[in-house]
Design a protein around this motif. Structure first.
Motif, PDB file in Angstrom:
ATOM      1  N   ALA A   1       0.799  -1.149  -0.160  1.00 49.11           N
ATOM      2  CA  ALA A   1      -0.056  -0.008  -0.055  1.00 49.11           C
ATOM      3  C   ALA A   1       0.913   1.365  -0.168  1.00 49.11           C
ATOM      4  CB  ALA A   1      -0.773  -0.097   1.201  1.00 49.11           C
ATOM      5  N   VAL A   2       2.162   1.046   0.543  1.00 49.67           N
ATOM      6  CA  VAL A   2       2.900   2.354   0.468  1.00 49.67           C
ATOM      7  C   VAL A   2       3.798   2.509  -0.581  1.00 49.67           C
ATOM      8  CG1 VAL A   2       2.752   2.513   3.263  1.00 49.67           C
ATOM      9  CG2 VAL A   2       4.530   0.953   2.219  1.00 49.67           C
ATOM     10  N   GLY A   3       3.443   1.598  -1.519  1.00 49.31           N
ATOM     11  CA  GLY A   3       4.335   1.915  -2.770  1.00 49.31           C
ATOM     12  C   GLY A   3       5.595   1.013  -2.908  1.00 49.31           C
ATOM     13  N   ASP A   4       6.025   0.456  -1.817  1.00 48.48           N
ATOM     14  CA  ASP A   4       7.184  -0.678  -1.773  1.00 48.48           C
ATOM     15  C   ASP A   4       7.021  -1.913  -2.402  1.00 48.48           C
ATOM     16  OD1 ASP A   4       8.810   1.494  -0.983  1.00 48.48           O
ATOM     17  OD2 ASP A   4       8.391   0.825   1.135  1.00 48.48           O
ATOM     18  N   ASP A   5       7.717  -2.576  -3.420  1.00 44.94           N
ATOM     19  CA  ASP A   5       7.316  -3.728  -3.683  1.00 44.94           C
ATOM     20  C   ASP A   5       7.946  -4.882  -2.729  1.00 44.94           C
ATOM     21  OD1 ASP A   5       5.679  -2.840  -5.829  1.00 44.94           O
ATOM     22  OD2 ASP A   5       7.455  -3.172  -7.332  1.00 44.94           O
ATOM     23  N   TRP A   6       7.175  -5.898  -2.409  1.00 44.61           N
ATOM     24  CA  TRP A   6       7.873  -6.994  -1.717  1.00 44.61           C
ATOM     25  C   TRP A   6       8.247  -7.777  -2.601  1.00 44.61           C
ATOM     26  CZ3 TRP A   6       5.255 -11.403   0.837  1.00 44.61           C
ATOM     27  CH2 TRP A   6       5.961 -12.187   1.553  1.00 44.61           C
ATOM     28  N   GLN A   7       9.477  -8.538  -2.502  1.00 45.07           N
ATOM     29  CA  GLN A   7       9.984  -9.385  -3.358  1.00 45.07           C
ATOM     30  C   GLN A   7      10.704 -10.509  -2.455  1.00 45.07           C
ATOM     31  OE1 GLN A   7      12.186  -6.888  -6.228  1.00 45.07           O
ATOM     32  NE2 GLN A   7      10.771  -7.666  -7.672  1.00 45.07           N
TER      33      GLN A   7
ATOM     34  N   THR B   1       5.368 -19.977  -0.667  1.00 48.90           N
ATOM     35  CA  THR B   1       4.551 -19.916   0.405  1.00 48.90           C
ATOM     36  C   THR B   1       3.944 -18.393   0.143  1.00 48.90           C
ATOM     37  OG1 THR B   1       5.882 -21.038   1.693  1.00 48.90           O
ATOM     38  CG2 THR B   1       4.567 -19.701   2.995  1.00 48.90           C
ATOM     39  N   ALA B   2       4.765 -17.113  -0.154  1.00 48.19           N
ATOM     40  CA  ALA B   2       4.187 -15.982  -0.208  1.00 48.19           C
ATOM     41  C   ALA B   2       3.138 -15.816  -1.376  1.00 48.19           C
ATOM     42  CB  ALA B   2       5.300 -15.059  -0.670  1.00 48.19           C
ATOM     43  N   ARG B   3       3.254 -16.729  -2.484  1.00 48.48           N
ATOM     44  CA  ARG B   3       2.275 -16.529  -3.523  1.00 48.48           C
ATOM     45  C   ARG B   3       1.091 -17.155  -2.777  1.00 48.48           C
ATOM     46  NH1 ARG B   3       5.027 -17.993  -7.257  1.00 48.48           N
ATOM     47  NH2 ARG B   3       5.343 -16.295  -8.604  1.00 48.48           N
ATOM     48  N   LEU B   4       1.210 -18.401  -2.296  1.00 48.47           N
ATOM     49  CA  LEU B   4       0.062 -19.145  -1.703  1.00 48.47           C
ATOM     50  C   LEU B   4      -0.836 -18.045  -0.551  1.00 48.47           C
ATOM     51  CD1 LEU B   4      -1.485 -21.678  -1.265  1.00 48.47           C
ATOM     52  CD2 LEU B   4       0.185 -22.504   0.666  1.00 48.47           C
ATOM     53  N   GLY B   5       0.061 -17.634   0.286  1.00 51.65           N
ATOM     54  CA  GLY B   5      -0.430 -16.678   1.235  1.00 51.65           C
ATOM     55  C   GLY B   5      -1.238 -15.542   0.527  1.00 51.65           C
ATOM     56  N   MET B   6      -0.807 -14.999  -0.341  1.00 47.91           N
ATOM     57  CA  MET B   6      -1.625 -13.878  -1.200  1.00 47.91           C
ATOM     58  C   MET B   6      -2.784 -14.411  -1.771  1.00 47.91           C
ATOM     59  SD  MET B   6       0.106 -11.361  -0.079  1.00 47.91           S
ATOM     60  CE  MET B   6      -0.732 -10.261  -0.907  1.00 47.91           C
ATOM     61  N   GLN B   7      -2.580 -15.723  -2.069  1.00 44.81           N
ATOM     62  CA  GLN B   7      -3.885 -16.268  -2.732  1.00 44.81           C
ATOM     63  C   GLN B   7      -4.980 -16.548  -1.782  1.00 44.81           C
ATOM     64  OE1 GLN B   7      -2.339 -19.804  -4.699  1.00 44.81           O
ATOM     65  NE2 GLN B   7      -1.462 -18.651  -6.609  1.00 44.81           N
ATOM     66  N   VAL B   8      -4.594 -17.006  -0.758  1.00 42.80           N
ATOM     67  CA  VAL B   8      -5.632 -17.543   0.339  1.00 42.80           C
ATOM     68  C   VAL B   8      -6.099 -15.937   1.159  1.00 42.80           C
ATOM     69  CG1 VAL B   8      -5.004 -19.583   0.785  1.00 42.80           C
ATOM     70  CG2 VAL B   8      -3.954 -17.675   2.235  1.00 42.80           C
ATOM     71  N   GLY B   9      -5.025 -15.039   1.432  1.00 39.21           N
ATOM     72  CA  GLY B   9      -5.625 -13.757   1.818  1.00 39.21           C
ATOM     73  C   GLY B   9      -5.074 -13.427   3.202  1.00 39.21           C
TER      74      GLY B   9
END
Lengths: 747, 125
Positions: free
Chosen positions: A477-483, A509-517
């Motif tokens: 939300a603050v504009g920084d990308d998390w990679q 895991t990061a991708r899965l986490g963003m998918q589940v919310g």
């Protein structure tokens, strides 16, 4: 002249009114407070009682250690409670009586036989017993602000020789004066005048009691006057036996760190590990002698001076006809006979801090230090000793070991009890309690919450669901990308879900986490028992939010218990001064996660230990001893974590530096080593739950996650929530390994 | 039974030593059957908890619920992998009207039960 007389009369009147007011005030003070016996009795905190029964896995040395903590003495023949005799493959002891919350257990002679590290039989008076419990170890107290500790005694429980000896030394006219002794004061004045300094006090026992109970130790005429007035008032309101009983419970006798030892009852336990009624005359005389100078005649610090003082008391007791010449001679020949045991009380400050914290939720601090409560906990001294030994054995051998700190929480997940706790590498030091208060990023320890969130939606996710481990970028939300990046800086294609967790792939895991919310993962954490607020940010998926070891213990405790949540607790029962149970911790499970999904999670967490980031555990644990767990490592290797469980214990281990510097350790090379060392000795039972209903097993192709068959190359048997199994089947390449097939035929 | 178990362990060790890289290590899941053999025979503290269970059952029938709870909590600490302990506790809570607690205890007991105890636990659910 007349005016002066009038002024003096008025002043006299005012003075009289003031004295009268003071008298009324002091009278009210003495008559109310002393009548109520308002001693502040600290809460006594006990360990769990050791339960002995045939078949129990317990080495003889462990029983020996437990008895030593309880202050039992080795003898050649059992004659009284608190003794033990060692034999080949057996240990006999004379158990003390103890009032448990539910029953009074009388003293009894017991014979415990061992075979290897197992109890084979317990006998008492020729009868075989099925179950025996030892009295619990007194591990600490919760004291009032002034840190006074005491054990209240009734006067008739004090040996008569001791009472007589006390009066002979401190106040021979006790039964004839009214609170103050004029002859005593005159004698003291004469002695002090001749010596040119204060060498003798003229205080009666009543005055001493008043001084200790109500007043300060300052030397002033004003204090002395109040003391004398109050002593007279005390004698006016109460009889001699009540005053003497008060004195015996009030008198200060020693200092044990910050704890002040008051009263003969506690002093007897503190110096001799015996009740007052069990003391020999020589020991009674020592305590009586200490009244004059608790520090000067402390037998631990000044044994020679204390011995001389004791012998003086014995001489006086003989002169006064309290003991005969034989008793005098024998007693004077006796050594000090102090307790030899290692001090246990307040030796586990980290655990006691958690007890105190949990008690504060239900009790006022003031009540804890004053109501004489008995707190029965689940603390296990044997597990605590092993936790301390594992840290001592492993930590110094780690690179940079001298700068490392550690923390550990051990629970019995079937009932939620905290069994052992380490707040740092120095377990006796009551400093910063890292187990409770070191809030640090937890790295991959959080991942099971992400995967559990997914597995609770079997229509979308199973253990065999392929996940993408390709690099991932999440806009914040603050504009920084998390990679986030994988630990090895590689991507691993499309691993199946179970493998992504077992190998701890960050990108998947990061991708899965963003998918589940994010909110859903936070909700899972809450359902698992994590109460500390976590940030609702993508980096949460990789453990960027801070948690303390005890928070992680709450989370893994629920996972270990098969999805049933119990608040982590230390306390079993709270019993009031009258022996009534006022609080009991019941077995009330909460369940807010799917049992079936937890079963799948167990599969993956077991895989961590067989093939994943925790596989080095097999250097310490035999291959058939099933355990499950997860490693955690934070940025720049600042924190090394491990949390895991067997069939009886759950333990969380943390290694890091207080200055938050890098340690060079991963979860596996630091915390896991301590955990494995601990579990290899402490845990008795491998993980072996019954498979819950609603679970079916299928052979799965490891590459595609599709159905395979038992005979197919690389196929593995995996659990699925009924109906969620893959529908497609892969072509099967026959397995070549005949040994494996033969092995499978055995089942 | 024991010799077969020892043989199994020995073979498991042999397999783990001999298995080539193309063969997966034995899956962590212990067995495919719905009700695999539970290690209760070796893990349960039979005699010790049995006397407590008997006493607790009698206390429940006598209406001494506090006493029964105390005994069952003690039995559960000694023998936490014994399904019967959970069954007795579920029955106690059901008797005292704590049906939700009874249901959860029974549900947890199902993770440790064997034979007819499982059926009795299901009846509490």
């Amino acid at each position: 002249m007349k005016t002066l007389r009038q002024i003096l009369s008025k002043l006299l009147l005012v003075a009289l009114v003031l004295v009268l007011g003071l008298l009324i005030y002091l009278d009210a003070l003495v008559s109310t407070t002393f009548a109520d016996r308002k001693w502040e009795i600290p809460a006594r905190v006990y360990s769990r009682p050791l339960e002995l029964f045939p078949g129990l896995r317990l080495a003889k040395e462990e029983l020996h250690y437990e008895l030593s903590l309880l202050g039992y003495r080795k003898v050649t023949r059992l004659t009284q409670p608190g003794q033990w005799v060692e034999g080949r493959n057996r240990l006999d002891f004379y158990g003390r009586s103890f009032r448990f919350p539910d029953e009074m257990v009388p003293a009894a002679r017991l014979e415990v036989r061992f075979s290897g590290n197992r109890v084979t039989s317990i006998r008492s008076a020729g009868r075989a017993l099925e179950l025996v419990r030892l009295e619990p170890v007194h591990i600490g107290g919760i004291y009032p602000r002034h840190r006074e500790d005491r054990l209240l005694l009734q006067l008739d429980k004090v040996p008569k020789t001791m009472v007589a000896g006390l009066l002979a030394m401190e106040d021979r006219q006790f039964y004839s004066h009214w609170g103050i002794s004029v002859t005593g004061i005159l004698r003291a004045m004469q002695a002090n005048y001749q010596a040119g300094r204060v060498v003798q006090g003229g205080s009666t026992i009543t005055q001493q009691l008043v001084k200790n109970y109500y007043l300060s130790s300052e030397r002033s005429l004003w204090r002395k006057s109040r003391e004398a007035l109050m002593a007279l008032l005390l004698e006016f309101h109460f009889d001699k036996s009540e005053i003497l009983e008060g004195y015996i419970n009030e008198v200060f006798l020693s200092q044990d760190g910050p704890r002040a030892i008051h009263g003969f009852g506690l002093a007897s336990e503190y110096f001799f590990d015996r009740s007052l009624a069990e003391l020999g005359i020589h020991q009674q005389a020592l305590l009586v002698g200490m009244v004059k100078g608790p520090s000067l005649y402390n037998p631990l610090r000044n044994p020679e001076r204390a011995l001389a003082r004791r012998n003086t008391v014995l001489d006086v007791m003989y002169q006064q006809g309290i003991i005969n010449d034989v008793e005098q001679t024998v007693s004077k020949a006796m050594p000090l006979a102090l307790s030899q045991r290692t001090r246990v009380v307040n030796s586990y400050p980290a655990y006691l801090a958690l007890v105190r914290r949990q008690l504060r939720q239900d009790y006022h601090e003031q009540d804890l230090g004053s109501l004489g409560l008995s707190i029965f906990t689940g603390f296990d001294p044997l597990l605590q000793r092993q936790a301390e030994r594992s840290v001592e054995a492993v930590l110094p051998r780690l690179p940079g070991g001298e700068q490392l700190e550690t923390a550990m929480v051990v629970t019995s997940f079937d009932n939620g009890e905290v069994k052992a706790l380490l707040g740092g590498r120095k377990p006796r030091y009551a400093g910063f309690n890292r187990a409770l208060d070191a809030v640090r990023p937890v790295g991959s320890l959080i991942k099971p919450a992400v995967y559990l969130t997914a597995l609770q939606d079997p229509a979308k996710y199973t253990l065999a669901t392929p996940l993408s481990d390709a690099p991932v970028t999440v806009a914040s939300a603050v504009g920084d990308d998390w990679q986030p990046r994988n630990f090895d800086r590689q991507s691993h294609g499309d691993p199946l879900l179970h493998k992504a967790l077992a190998q701890s792939y960050n990108q998947a895991t990061a991708r899965l986490g963003m998918q589940v919310g994010i909110e859903e993962v936070l909700d899972t954490l809450r359902r698992l028992g994590v109460e500390r607020r976590q940030p609702a940010v993508p980096a949460l998926m990789l453990g960027a939010g801070g948690l303390a070891p005890v928070d992680i213990a709450a989370m893994y405790q629920t996972i270990a218990a098969g999805g049933f949540r119990l608040p982590l607790h230390t306390i079993r029962d709270v019993v009031d001064a009258r022996g009534t149970v006022v609080q009991r911790f019941p077995l009330h499970y909460e369940r807010e996660v799917s049992i079936q999904a937890i079963h799948l999670l167990h599969y993956a967490l077991r895989e961590v230990m067989e093939e994943g980031t925790g596989k080095s555990v097999r250097r310490s644990l035999p291959r058939d001893f099933a355990v499950a767990g997860k490693t955690g490592t934070t940025n720049d290797n600042r924190d090394s974590w491990f949390a895991g469980f067997s069939g009886d214990l759950m333990a969380v281990s943390w290694v890091g530096r207080d200055d938050n510097g890098g340690t060079g350790l991963t979860g596996a090379t630091g915390a896991l080593k301590i955990w494995a060392d601990f579990m290899s000795t402490a845990s008795r039972v491998p993980l072996a739950y019954r498979v819950p209903e609603g679970i079916e097993h299928y052979w799965i192709d490891p590459a595609s996650g599709q159905l395979s068959a038992e005979d197919c190359e690389g196929a593995r048997l995996m659990p699925f929530i009924s109906g969620s199994q893959p529908q497609k089947r892969v072509n099967c390449a026959q397995r070549k390994d005949r040994v494996m097939e033969w092995f499978r035929d055995l089942f | 039974m024991v010799s077969r178990f020892i043989l199994t362990l020995g073979v498991a060790a042999l397999v783990s030593a001999c298995a080539g890289p193309s063969v997966q290590a034995p899956a962590p899941e212990p067995a495919a059957s719905k009700e695999p053999e539970v290690r209760e025979q070796t893990q349960s503290q039979g005699g010790a908890s049995q006397s407590l269970l008997t006493e607790a059952r009698q206390a429940r029938l006598d209406g001494a619920f506090d006493k029964a709870e105390g005994l069952l909590l003690r039995a559960q600490r000694i023998d936490p992998r014994n399904g019967v302990v959970y069954l007795e506790m579920a029955r106690l809570y059901a008797t005292t009207g704590a049906t939700e607690e009874a249901r959860r205890i029974a549900e947890r007991g199902l993770l440790y039960c064997t034979g007819s105890t499982c059926e009795e636990l299901r009846e509490v659910l």
